[in-house]
Design an enzyme around this catalytic site. Structure first.
Site, PDB file in Angstrom:
ATOM      1  N   SER A 104      20.373  41.563  20.916  1.00 22.72           N
ATOM      2  CA  SER A 104      20.779  41.616  19.286  1.00 22.72           C
ATOM      3  C   SER A 104      20.939  40.333  18.910  1.00 22.72           C
ATOM      4  O   SER A 104      21.962  40.047  18.148  1.00 22.72           O
ATOM      5  CB  SER A 104      22.019  42.559  19.329  1.00 22.72           C
ATOM      6  OG  SER A 104      22.043  43.966  19.756  1.00 22.72           O
ATOM      7  N   LEU A 105      20.321  39.274  19.307  1.00 22.44           N
ATOM      8  CA  LEU A 105      20.423  37.798  19.002  1.00 22.44           C
ATOM      9  C   LEU A 105      19.542  37.612  17.493  1.00 22.44           C
ATOM     10  O   LEU A 105      20.102  36.957  16.723  1.00 22.44           O
ATOM     11  CB  LEU A 105      19.816  37.027  19.854  1.00 22.44           C
ATOM     12  CG  LEU A 105      20.634  36.724  21.051  1.00 22.44           C
ATOM     13  CD1 LEU A 105      20.040  35.543  21.902  1.00 22.44           C
ATOM     14  CD2 LEU A 105      22.342  36.074  20.849  1.00 22.44           C
ATOM     15  N   LYS A 145      16.102  38.275  17.371  1.00 24.95           N
ATOM     16  CA  LYS A 145      14.758  37.840  17.512  1.00 24.95           C
ATOM     17  C   LYS A 145      13.848  38.243  16.388  1.00 24.95           C
ATOM     18  O   LYS A 145      13.012  37.753  16.035  1.00 24.95           O
ATOM     19  CB  LYS A 145      14.294  38.112  18.885  1.00 24.95           C
ATOM     20  CG  LYS A 145      14.812  37.534  20.124  1.00 24.95           C
ATOM     21  CD  LYS A 145      14.345  38.184  21.406  1.00 24.95           C
ATOM     22  CE  LYS A 145      14.033  39.576  21.710  1.00 24.95           C
ATOM     23  NZ  LYS A 145      15.321  40.309  21.803  1.00 24.95           N
ATOM     24  N   GLU A 174      13.349  45.954  33.541  1.00 25.92           N
ATOM     25  CA  GLU A 174      12.276  46.831  32.820  1.00 25.92           C
ATOM     26  C   GLU A 174      11.317  45.879  32.066  1.00 25.92           C
ATOM     27  O   GLU A 174      10.101  46.079  31.589  1.00 25.92           O
ATOM     28  CB  GLU A 174      12.954  47.789  31.821  1.00 25.92           C
ATOM     29  CG  GLU A 174      13.764  47.470  30.913  1.00 25.92           C
ATOM     30  CD  GLU A 174      15.192  47.455  31.109  1.00 25.92           C
ATOM     31  OE1 GLU A 174      15.889  47.761  30.272  1.00 25.92           O
ATOM     32  OE2 GLU A 174      15.500  47.340  32.484  1.00 25.92           O
ATOM     33  N   GLN A 200      21.259  27.322  29.536  1.00 24.48           N
ATOM     34  CA  GLN A 200      20.441  26.570  30.542  1.00 24.48           C
ATOM     35  C   GLN A 200      20.168  27.735  31.627  1.00 24.48           C
ATOM     36  O   GLN A 200      19.077  27.382  32.203  1.00 24.48           O
ATOM     37  CB  GLN A 200      21.379  25.599  31.275  1.00 24.48           C
ATOM     38  CG  GLN A 200      22.020  24.479  30.595  1.00 24.48           C
ATOM     39  CD  GLN A 200      22.869  23.799  31.179  1.00 24.48           C
ATOM     40  OE1 GLN A 200      22.811  23.374  32.264  1.00 24.48           O
ATOM     41  NE2 GLN A 200      23.790  23.175  30.376  1.00 24.48           N
ATOM     42  N   CYS A 215      15.068  62.524   1.623  1.00 20.79           N
ATOM     43  CA  CYS A 215      14.652  63.569   2.790  1.00 20.79           C
ATOM     44  C   CYS A 215      15.705  64.655   2.822  1.00 20.79           C
ATOM     45  O   CYS A 215      15.869  65.706   2.127  1.00 20.79           O
ATOM     46  CB  CYS A 215      14.455  62.765   3.982  1.00 20.79           C
ATOM     47  SG  CYS A 215      13.606  63.796   5.321  1.00 20.79           S
ATOM     48  N   GLY A 219      18.776  64.482   2.107  1.00 14.75           N
ATOM     49  CA  GLY A 219      19.564  64.553   1.023  1.00 14.75           C
ATOM     50  C   GLY A 219      18.952  65.153  -0.174  1.00 14.75           C
ATOM     51  O   GLY A 219      19.644  65.905  -1.110  1.00 14.75           O
ATOM     52  N   ARG A 243      10.626  67.580   9.314  1.00 15.32           N
ATOM     53  CA  ARG A 243      10.040  68.617  10.012  1.00 15.32           C
ATOM     54  C   ARG A 243      10.108  70.052   9.260  1.00 15.32           C
ATOM     55  O   ARG A 243       9.665  70.999   9.409  1.00 15.32           O
ATOM     56  CB  ARG A 243      10.717  68.805  11.426  1.00 15.32           C
ATOM     57  CG  ARG A 243      10.180  70.071  12.367  1.00 15.32           C
ATOM     58  CD  ARG A 243      10.530  70.032  13.651  1.00 15.32           C
ATOM     59  NE  ARG A 243      10.001  69.044  14.566  1.00 15.32           N
ATOM     60  CZ  ARG A 243      10.352  67.799  15.047  1.00 15.32           C
ATOM     61  NH1 ARG A 243      11.872  67.453  14.646  1.00 15.32           N
ATOM     62  NH2 ARG A 243       9.723  67.052  15.584  1.00 15.32           N
ATOM     63  N   HIS A 261      10.704  58.746   2.371  1.00 10.49           N
ATOM     64  CA  HIS A 261      11.422  57.588   2.645  1.00 10.49           C
ATOM     65  C   HIS A 261      11.127  56.307   1.853  1.00 10.49           C
ATOM     66  O   HIS A 261      10.424  55.555   2.336  1.00 10.49           O
ATOM     67  CB  HIS A 261      11.652  57.345   4.094  1.00 10.49           C
ATOM     68  CG  HIS A 261      12.428  58.144   4.839  1.00 10.49           C
ATOM     69  ND1 HIS A 261      13.494  58.264   4.997  1.00 10.49           N
ATOM     70  CD2 HIS A 261      12.059  59.421   5.209  1.00 10.49           C
ATOM     71  CE1 HIS A 261      13.995  59.406   5.887  1.00 10.49           C
ATOM     72  NE2 HIS A 261      12.959  60.223   6.043  1.00 10.49           N
ATOM     73  N   GLU A 299      12.579  53.827   0.846  1.00 11.07           N
ATOM     74  CA  GLU A 299      13.252  52.779   1.484  1.00 11.07           C
ATOM     75  C   GLU A 299      12.283  51.569   2.354  1.00 11.07           C
ATOM     76  O   GLU A 299      12.553  50.550   2.639  1.00 11.07           O
ATOM     77  CB  GLU A 299      14.659  53.005   2.142  1.00 11.07           C
ATOM     78  CG  GLU A 299      14.472  53.632   3.488  1.00 11.07           C
ATOM     79  CD  GLU A 299      14.441  55.202   3.299  1.00 11.07           C
ATOM     80  OE1 GLU A 299      15.074  55.724   4.478  1.00 11.07           O
ATOM     81  OE2 GLU A 299      14.102  55.586   2.263  1.00 11.07           O
TER      82      GLU A 299
END
Length: 538
Positions: free
Chosen positions: A8-9, A11, A142, A185, A376, A378, A465, A510, A512
């Protein structure tokens, strides 16, 4: 683009910002992501674990970082821009079953790594730059096949065509009063242990990084000083491209490829966006009534689309997250949660938990003339509220929650996709079986949505669905609900609106997912505009 120290930096955001900077110089870019988890896609994962599931036009359920890619570059993401360990292994095993490997023993190297490289290189030739983000953190078990694959790819491409960028964290230790470089490092050492030497380092920090610390990182990590780039916390995510440019990220990337004749940079659009965010002319409060409110990444695209609506209206949009599952049925609870908001939005979701709270929020918005936007789920809750309280169908409900007398919302069993018919049943697998991707809708002329879109035909992305039952259309329209958007065959309700309300619209799709800061979605622009008008009446 790899990451180390912690997850969660940012990227995905860094990749998207770099893509925007390269675009601003006139280059074409394509962004993609490799996710190390074993799921084939995030479609069946809880939003609490993974955040939002992003949906592409071609029907892929993908990582939310693809939303960043689209919002920052404007290039529509596609299914082949995201893959996972599960999908990679599934593809290899399907080939093995077909006999494609001619009797060979299937191994991680070369078969899995070749499949990963093929995923990356399929984009080659379609853009000037391909930015590939590796999910997770260097050292995760992984992610090892992905690291090996990109190591091989780096050797095959050479320094002239391939560049490794690594993002790390410089944590601040209050008792020592300084940022610590040791985790960075170790992270670079871990990466080099996998045979990958990063040539450019992005250092995340919550405060200014001293020059001495940057030189120390460059020395110990064997990286040129000018290619150790501070990546500090920003006022807004839309400030990130400007911040990275100020630190020289795009210049150093071009330098790494030996490009000395890059076109002039044009960041005027991003500067205007940031100006509107930092200097708004007003503020509105929008309540998001959902059940994944403990993790705001569950509604990432939604949050950003509301911000885009604010940018278009020169106002700051303050979000108030309301957990619908906490409404215990007393009117006072609803009033206390929603009494000071200028707009109410009920987003997509699944399952019965919190549904009654959402229905009560719809009723409050309708009765108090507060702008309402249902997306959706909503839309479905708005339909159920009207059926119960205006049509006299007290037992109206959704079959998603179990058997019911009045199934106002029911399972979709068939629909048209292109020139073919899709069919589903309640016994099908859950993963990848929803109505996914872009579908057209026909708008009713003279309706509010037709006015907002400025069109009679639209295409929007879906992920659902269950569907509003068209058989109740006449009853609902007598109660004031106008079915203002339908599928081209007229069988599936796509949009409903109330004509006796200042702004009350529900959509099955959707919107958004297609909104961008430089091209905000018209529904969000109009919704925020209505909230601004409401704020002036309060």
């Amino acid at each position: 683009m790899t990451g180390g120290v912690v997850s969660s930096l940012g990227k995905g955001l860094a990749s998207a910002a770099l893509g925007a900077l390269l675009q601003a110089r006139g280059y074409s870019v394509r962004l993609c992501k490799l996710d190390p988890y074993l799921n084939v896609d995030p479609g069946t994962m809880s939003p609490f674990q993974h955040g939002e599931v992003y949906v592409t036009d071609d029907g892929a359920e993908a990582d939310l970082d693809l939303g960043h890619y689209e919002r920052f570059t404007g290039r529509p993401a596609v299914k082949s821009d995201n893959t996972t360990t599960g999908r990679i292994y599934l593809s290899v095993l399907q080939k093995e079953r077909r006999g494609d490997y001619l009797g060979a023993t299937i191994q991680v190297i070369p078969h899995i790594t070749d499949e990963i490289k093929s995923f990356v290189m399929d984009k080659d030739g379609t853009a000037d730059f391909v930015i590939c983000e590796i999910g997770g953190t260097v050292g995760d078990i992984e992610s090892l096949p992905f690291m090996e694959a990109i190591r091989q790819l780096g050797n095959e491409l050479g320094r002239e065509r391939g560049l490794f960028i690594h993002m790390t964290l410089l944590p601040y230790i209050p008792t020592a009063g300084e940022l610590k470089t040791k985790p960075t490092q170790h992270s670079v050492k871990e990466l080099m242990g996998a045979g990958i030497r990063p040539r450019l380092l992005l250092c995340r920090a919550d405060r200014e990084i001293e020059e001495d610390e940057l030189r120390k990182i460059a020395l110990f990590c064997n990286i040129d000083e000018e290619k150790v780039i501070p990546a500090l916390d920003a006022f807004s995510i839309y400030d990130v491209p400007l911040a990275y440019h100020a630190e020289g990220l795009d210049d150093q990337v071009l330098d790494s490829f030996g490009i000395t004749d890059a076109p002039e940079l044009d960041l005027s659009t991003w500067k205007e966006i940031v100006h509107r965010i930092k200097e708004p002319e007003g503020e509105v409060t929008i309540a998001i009534v959902g059940k994944y409110t403990n993790l705001t990444d569950s509604y990432k695209s939604l949050n950003e689309a509301l911000t885009h609506g604010g940018i278009a209206n020169h106002v700051k949009v303050k979000l108030k997250f309301v957990d619908s599952s906490e409404f215990d049925g007393h009117e006072d609870d609803i009033v206390d949660a929603l009494k000071n908001v200028h707009g109410i939005l009920v987003p997509g979701g699944f399952g019965e938990r919190g549904a009654e709270g959402k229905i009560k929020a719809v009723q409050y918005a309708r009765e108090n003339n507060i702008p309402y936007f249902g997306i959706c789920f909503g839309l479905q809750m708005a339909i159920i509220e009207a059926a119960r309280n205006l049509c006299g169908l007290k037992n109206a409900n959704s079959s998603e929650f179990g058997e019911c007398e009045e199934s106002i919302v029911g399972l979709m069993t068939e629909w048209v996709k292109g020139n073919s018919k899709e069919e589903r049943s309640d016994s099908d697998d859950l993963g990848g079986t929803m109505r996914l991707g872009a579908y057209p809708a026909t708008l009713v002329k003279g309706s509010k949505v037709a006015e907002i879109y400025g069109a009679d035909e639209i295409s929007e992305r879906h992920r659902h669905r269950y569907e509003v039952n068209i058989n109740y259309k006449d009853q609902l329209e007598k109660a004031g609900f106008k079915f203002s958007g339908l599928s081209p065959d007229g069988r599936l309700p796509e949009i409903c609106e109330r004509e006796d309300h200042p702004w009350f619209i529900g959509v099955q799709y959707h919107p958004e997912l297609k909104s961008k800061p430089f091209d905000p979605h018209p529904l969000f622009v109009s919704f925020v505009e209505a909230a601004v008008q409401k704020s002036r009446l309060v």
